[in-house]
Write an enzyme that holds these catalytic residues in place. Structure first.
Site, PDB file in Angstrom:
ATOM      1  N   LYS A   1      -9.998 -12.167  -3.392  1.00  0.00           N
ATOM      2  CA  LYS A   1      -9.876 -13.422  -4.139  1.00  0.00           C
ATOM      3  C   LYS A   1     -10.484 -14.577  -3.359  1.00  0.00           C
ATOM      4  O   LYS A   1     -11.237 -15.383  -3.898  1.00  0.00           O
ATOM      5  CB  LYS A   1      -8.403 -13.692  -4.464  1.00  0.00           C
ATOM      6  CG  LYS A   1      -8.179 -14.925  -5.324  1.00  0.00           C
ATOM      7  CD  LYS A   1      -6.734 -15.043  -5.772  1.00  0.00           C
ATOM      8  CE  LYS A   1      -6.547 -16.225  -6.712  1.00  0.00           C
ATOM      9  NZ  LYS A   1      -5.162 -16.316  -7.226  1.00  0.00           N
TER      10      LYS A   1
ATOM     11  N   GLU B   1      -8.875  -7.582   6.468  1.00  0.00           N
ATOM     12  CA  GLU B   1      -9.034  -6.132   6.332  1.00  0.00           C
ATOM     13  C   GLU B   1     -10.248  -5.810   5.452  1.00  0.00           C
ATOM     14  O   GLU B   1     -11.067  -4.945   5.778  1.00  0.00           O
ATOM     15  CB  GLU B   1      -7.776  -5.508   5.718  1.00  0.00           C
ATOM     16  CG  GLU B   1      -6.517  -5.665   6.551  1.00  0.00           C
ATOM     17  CD  GLU B   1      -5.686  -6.860   6.148  1.00  0.00           C
ATOM     18  OE1 GLU B   1      -4.469  -6.845   6.398  1.00  0.00           O
ATOM     19  OE2 GLU B   1      -6.259  -7.818   5.566  1.00  0.00           O
TER      20      GLU B   1
ATOM     21  N   GLY C   1      -3.340 -11.697  -7.346  1.00  0.00           N
ATOM     22  CA  GLY C   1      -3.874 -10.427  -6.865  1.00  0.00           C
ATOM     23  C   GLY C   1      -3.259  -9.200  -7.521  1.00  0.00           C
ATOM     24  O   GLY C   1      -3.971  -8.298  -7.979  1.00  0.00           O
ATOM     25  N   ARG C   2      -1.935  -9.137  -7.574  1.00  0.00           N
ATOM     26  CA  ARG C   2      -1.293  -7.937  -8.114  1.00  0.00           C
ATOM     27  C   ARG C   2      -1.308  -7.893  -9.632  1.00  0.00           C
ATOM     28  O   ARG C   2      -0.828  -6.935 -10.235  1.00  0.00           O
ATOM     29  CB  ARG C   2       0.134  -7.816  -7.574  1.00  0.00           C
ATOM     30  CG  ARG C   2       1.028  -9.010  -7.840  1.00  0.00           C
ATOM     31  CD  ARG C   2       2.316  -8.920  -7.017  1.00  0.00           C
ATOM     32  NE  ARG C   2       3.138 -10.105  -7.132  1.00  0.00           N
ATOM     33  CZ  ARG C   2       2.954 -11.230  -6.442  1.00  0.00           C
ATOM     34  NH1 ARG C   2       1.941 -11.314  -5.599  1.00  0.00           N
ATOM     35  NH2 ARG C   2       3.759 -12.267  -6.577  1.00  0.00           N
TER      36      ARG C   2
ATOM     37  N   GLU D   1       6.735  -7.360  -4.169  1.00  0.00           N
ATOM     38  CA  GLU D   1       6.061  -8.584  -3.752  1.00  0.00           C
ATOM     39  C   GLU D   1       6.366  -9.721  -4.717  1.00  0.00           C
ATOM     40  O   GLU D   1       6.447 -10.874  -4.320  1.00  0.00           O
ATOM     41  CB  GLU D   1       4.551  -8.359  -3.651  1.00  0.00           C
ATOM     42  CG  GLU D   1       3.810  -9.508  -2.966  1.00  0.00           C
ATOM     43  CD  GLU D   1       2.407  -9.152  -2.557  1.00  0.00           C
ATOM     44  OE1 GLU D   1       2.219  -8.590  -1.461  1.00  0.00           O
ATOM     45  OE2 GLU D   1       1.478  -9.418  -3.348  1.00  0.00           O
TER      46      GLU D   1
ATOM     47  N   HIS E   1      11.828  19.090  -5.374  1.00  0.00           N
ATOM     48  CA  HIS E   1      12.054  19.944  -4.202  1.00  0.00           C
ATOM     49  C   HIS E   1      12.090  19.123  -2.911  1.00  0.00           C
ATOM     50  O   HIS E   1      11.983  19.687  -1.825  1.00  0.00           O
ATOM     51  CB  HIS E   1      10.962  21.014  -4.125  1.00  0.00           C
ATOM     52  CG  HIS E   1      10.979  21.940  -5.299  1.00  0.00           C
ATOM     53  ND1 HIS E   1      11.690  23.118  -5.318  1.00  0.00           N
ATOM     54  CD2 HIS E   1      10.398  21.840  -6.518  1.00  0.00           C
ATOM     55  CE1 HIS E   1      11.526  23.717  -6.484  1.00  0.00           C
ATOM     56  NE2 HIS E   1      10.754  22.958  -7.234  1.00  0.00           N
TER      57      HIS E   1
ATOM     58  N   LYS F   1       0.750 -11.585   9.431  1.00  0.00           N
ATOM     59  CA  LYS F   1      -0.693 -11.799   9.544  1.00  0.00           C
ATOM     60  C   LYS F   1      -1.009 -12.882  10.568  1.00  0.00           C
ATOM     61  O   LYS F   1      -1.955 -12.765  11.354  1.00  0.00           O
ATOM     62  CB  LYS F   1      -1.273 -12.205   8.186  1.00  0.00           C
ATOM     63  CG  LYS F   1      -1.326 -11.106   7.149  1.00  0.00           C
ATOM     64  CD  LYS F   1      -1.991 -11.649   5.890  1.00  0.00           C
ATOM     65  CE  LYS F   1      -2.134 -10.607   4.815  1.00  0.00           C
ATOM     66  NZ  LYS F   1      -2.807 -11.152   3.617  1.00  0.00           N
TER      67      LYS F   1
END
Length: 505
Positions: A192, A198, A251-252, A337, A368, A478
């Site tokens: 964005k 990263e 963002g999400r 978030e 399982h 961060k």
């Protein structure tokens, strides 16, 4: 919490809480009341909350809570493009990307989509050379949504082979390099702000890989997906290969914007447009439906019942469909978030639990692994089962019959339990679950499923009177990482020892 809301919560806490068996026995119409179908044209999705502890009395009070917390007004503000993220002074206009929202924002989104569609179609026509692979670098919402959508919808016959890389660990990027031919690979950089460390570090390494493998103009292979096009230009991307999106798209919630470029490239634009329409159907339902019939709001009622009235700290999601294997990962960010907050919209401390911890897995593998705890453990964990009536393969239908039989059996077993003279073989039962059953996993139903969870998350935030659209909690770590990288800062003895052992600082 407002006084009105607290009054309703007090009344909710005082209501009797019958067992699931008693609820079914006492109300022959229970299934009709708590199971609904959302029509999506030729297909649809069935939502079944009958195996939750919601009853008429609780639904009535939860509707009062929605009124006390201003659900209608906050919903209207969301679709009007008003400021619904007060800490950052922003609107949240992901629905406008699907054609539902403020007129100007919808028009802007259509323009951006036209630009993206033209680029997708040009690549498919070969106008940018032979493109067989796309490495998409992003993180958080810039990666989780595309990764889920590509995995769910593009397993067979993808028009371009897409690899989504988010982790700064170089092993993740190297894995993509090993399966891609540099001569036929494009790079999508999704950020964005176009400053995410990263993502930009991975992008630089991907450019180096292209350069080292004989690509003369690596920047010519880059498409930028960003709300900050000027920064992408400064970084070296040609303006014609920048796909912008609005600053008001979080963002999400950004899968529907140019962040969805890798999905459109893999599927083709018509399928991406169907995904948008599936989401828009849910948008219109959420915007227009009366609270008593509103499906995302009803899901939030169940969520609040278990988180606040039953003290359940987690919620589990199990996809009984391999194509939706990444769904729990996606929902972890969307829900935790958004609603993992400790203050209200007014900045006051929250006086109860907010978002539960979202976790899950894939059926039947999870049976399982973790279902022992669900059936006989001391934790009460509300479960969502997500499945599709139509299989995602062409093998013997026995595979899908066994898969769905197990899915439905688990919900039945969690509710019914089983008594035994041997305590180790006894199942307490009365454990809640919801089933979300798609007719098939298609672009339309997938879009609807994701939009349903977005609005469910927003509805939960309204009932808790919190802001689901900021995420300051991700910043502190961060900031400290940047201090470590710059050097010269001092930390606690434990951290200092770890840095020394790793040769950092």
């Amino acid at each position: 919490m407002s006084d009105k809301a607290q009054t309703v919560w007090n009344k909710l806490a005082e209501l009797p809480k019958p067992t699931l068996a008693e609820l079914f026995a006492n109300d022959p119409d229970r299934l009709l009341k708590l199971a609904s179908r959302l029509d999506l044209g030729e297909e649809g999705i069935r939502f079944d909350w009958s195996k939750t502890h919601l009853d008429d009395a609780h639904l009535e009070k939860f509707l009062e809570l929605a009124e006390a917390t201003g659900f209608r007004a906050r919903r209207d503000a969301l679709f009007a493009g008003a400021v619904v993220n007060p800490t950052e002074g922003r609107a949240a206009e992901h629905t406008a990307q699907r054609g539902v929202g403020k007129e100007e924002s919808v028009e802007q989104a259509l323009g951006y989509h036209s630009r993206m569609a033209a680029m997708v179609e040009a690549i498919h026509r070969g106008a940018m050379g032979d493109v067989k692979h796309l490495i998409h670098v992003g993180i958080g919402g810039s990666a989780l949504g595309p990764a889920l959508a590509v995995d769910a919808l593009a397993r067979d016959g993808a028009m371009v082979d897409v690899h989504v890389v988010s982790n700064i660990d170089g092993a993740a990027l190297e894995a993509a390099f090993k399966t891609c031919d540099p001569a036929t690979t494009m790079l999508a950089v999704a950020s964005k702000t176009f400053t995410t460390i990263e993502t930009m570090t991975n992008a630089e390494s991907a450019l180096d890989w292209l350069r080292e493998n004989g690509v003369d103009d690596p920047y010519g292979r880059v498409v930028a997906l960003t709300a900050s096009p000027e920064r992408a230009i400064e970084w070296g991307v040609d303006e014609t290969r920048i796909l912008p999106f609005a600053e008001s798209v979080g963002g999400r919630y950004s899968l529907w914007s140019s962040i969805g470029f890798p999905v459109a490239l893999a599927l083709g634009w018509p399928d991406f447009a169907e995904m948008l329409e599936g989401a828009a159907i849910v948008d219109r339902h959420f915007r227009d439906a009366d609270p008593a019939e509103n499906l995302p709001l009803r899901a939030a009622f169940a969520d609040q019942f278990y988180a606040r009235l039953r003290g359940c700290q987690t919620r589990a999601v199990f996809a009984y469909d391999e194509r939706l294997a990444l769904m729990p990962d996606y929902l972890q960010q969307l829900e935790m978030e958004s609603n993992g907050k400790s203050v209200t919209m007014e900045g006051k401390p929250v006086d109860g639990p907010t978002a539960p911890i979202t976790w899950g897995g894939v059926g039947t593998d999870a049976q399982h692994a973790v279902f022992q705890l669900l059936h006989q453990g001391t934790h009460i964990v509300p479960v969502d089962f997500i499945a599709s009536i139509a299989p995602g393969h062409e093998l013997d239908l026995a595979h899908h019959r066994i898969l769905l039989s197990n899915c439905f059996a688990q919900g039945a077993a969690l509710m019914a339990g089983k008594s035994s003279d041997d305590p180790a073989r006894a199942y307490p039962g009365d454990r809640p679950s919801t089933t979300i059953l798609l007719d098939e996993v298609s672009p339309v139903s997938f879009g609807a499923l994701i939009a349903f969870h977005e609005h469910r998350t927003f509805a939960n935030a309204v009932l808790m009177e919190i802001n689901p659209f900021d995420q300051f909690g991700v910043e502190l770590g961060k900031e400290i990482a940047k201090q470590i990288d710059k050097g010269g800062a001092s930390f606690d003895p434990s951290t200092e020892a770890l840095l020394e052992l790793a040769g950092i600082g």
